[in-house]
Design an enzyme around this catalytic site. Structure first.
Site, PDB file in Angstrom:
ATOM      1  N   ASP A  16      24.880 -33.073   2.476  1.00 50.99           N
ATOM      2  CA  ASP A  16      23.726 -32.685   1.675  1.00 50.99           C
ATOM      3  C   ASP A  16      24.267 -31.979   0.427  1.00 50.99           C
ATOM      4  O   ASP A  16      25.441 -31.570   0.396  1.00 50.99           O
ATOM      5  CB  ASP A  16      22.842 -31.757   2.508  1.00 50.99           C
ATOM      6  CG  ASP A  16      21.678 -31.204   1.728  1.00 50.99           C
ATOM      7  OD1 ASP A  16      20.978 -31.989   1.066  1.00 50.99           O
ATOM      8  OD2 ASP A  16      21.473 -29.975   1.768  1.00 50.99           O
ATOM      9  N   ASP A  18      22.201 -29.499  -2.151  1.00 55.11           N
ATOM     10  CA  ASP A  18      21.714 -28.132  -2.355  1.00 55.11           C
ATOM     11  C   ASP A  18      21.879 -27.307  -1.079  1.00 55.11           C
ATOM     12  O   ASP A  18      21.342 -27.662  -0.028  1.00 55.11           O
ATOM     13  CB  ASP A  18      20.237 -28.146  -2.752  1.00 55.11           C
ATOM     14  CG  ASP A  18      19.991 -28.915  -4.035  1.00 55.11           C
ATOM     15  OD1 ASP A  18      20.072 -28.294  -5.101  1.00 55.11           O
ATOM     16  OD2 ASP A  18      19.736 -30.131  -3.966  1.00 55.11           O
ATOM     17  N   ASP A 174      22.231 -28.105   5.571  1.00 57.13           N
ATOM     18  CA  ASP A 174      21.777 -26.729   5.799  1.00 57.13           C
ATOM     19  C   ASP A 174      20.286 -26.668   6.124  1.00 57.13           C
ATOM     20  O   ASP A 174      19.677 -25.598   6.022  1.00 57.13           O
ATOM     21  CB  ASP A 174      22.065 -25.867   4.569  1.00 57.13           C
ATOM     22  CG  ASP A 174      21.163 -26.199   3.395  1.00 57.13           C
ATOM     23  OD1 ASP A 174      21.003 -27.408   3.102  1.00 57.13           O
ATOM     24  OD2 ASP A 174      20.599 -25.270   2.779  1.00 57.13           O
TER      25      ASP A 174
END
Length: 235
Positions: A16, A18, A174
């Site tokens: 991922d 961000d 996250d």
């Protein structure tokens, strides 16, 4: 974290963006607080905005204005936030500490790596080179495939572009939807505790690994590769 008894040796790692590879929350938060300032409102505290960063406009506008998709005024805010963010997306954004070393270690081990994000290509394409990720083996944005995460399509597209079977890919994120997407794609999943993580405790996501730093991830990858090689020689 205790290692599973056996995992196939990873050939690629997908990330991922961000909150996983890059700390982009400062610029995301600045854009939404600009909207508040324009309306004569005080800024929303950064500590309130940061955990919502992985949810993009939905998260930021929700935290700053208490509005969500379908609410009156939300779409106007979303479009204005997009324009503001696009013009200021790399002012304070940078890779998390240890990420450059992690990616170098992955490459040195002969593995591929790439980015799979829900961020639209409108933002992903210009941001990637500005924060030092131009050497990614693939970049899949939120609008690259018809369905975004938590659907597995973007992850499967990333594996296809790297030429690696999904079962030999790891996915690192996250957010709970990152883990859901990775599991649906048949990949080994890693929840990164150094990211934004949101309101749901990462230990409840069901990831194969919950790791605290990029260094922990590199060490885990090396351990799994070594274990798999030993198992192959013993077979």
């Amino acid at each position: 974290m205790t290692l599973p008894t056996f995992l196939p040796a990873p050939r690629a790692v997908l990330f991922d963006l961000d909150g996983t590879l890059a700390d982009t929350a400062p610029d995301l938060a600045a854009a939404v607080n600009w909207l508040r300032t324009e309306r004569g409102l005080p800024p929303t505290p950064y500590a309130v905005l940061r955990p919502t960063a992985s949810a993009g406009a939905r998260g930021m506008i929700g935290a700053a204005f208490g509005l969500g998709p379908g609410d009156e005024g939300y779409e106007e805010l979303r479009l204005q936030w997009f324009d503001r963010y696009q013009d200021n997306m790399a002012v304070h954004s940078s890779l998390f500490g240890g990420i450059a070393e992690l990616l170098a270690g992955i490459e040195q081990a002969g593995m591929a790596w790439g980015v799979v994000t829900n961020k639209p290509a409108r933002f992903t394409d210009p941001l990637i080179p500005q924060i030092g990720l131009s050497h990614a083996g693939c970049v899949v944005s939120g609008d690259t495939t018809p369905r975004a995460k938590p659907h597995p399509d973007p992850l499967l597209e990333g594996a296809r572009r790297l030429g690696v079977d999904p079962q030999h890919c790891w996915y690192v994120g996250d957010d709970k939807r990152d883990i859901e997407a990775g599991q649906a794609a048949g990949m080994v999943t890693v929840a990164c505790n150094w990211g934004y993580c949101g309101a749901i405790e990462p230990s409840t996501w069901g990831a194969d690994y919950l790791l605290d730093t990029p260094t922990d991830l590199l060490q885990t990858l090396r351990t799994v590769v070594d274990t798999a090689r030993i198992a192959e020689r013993a077979a």
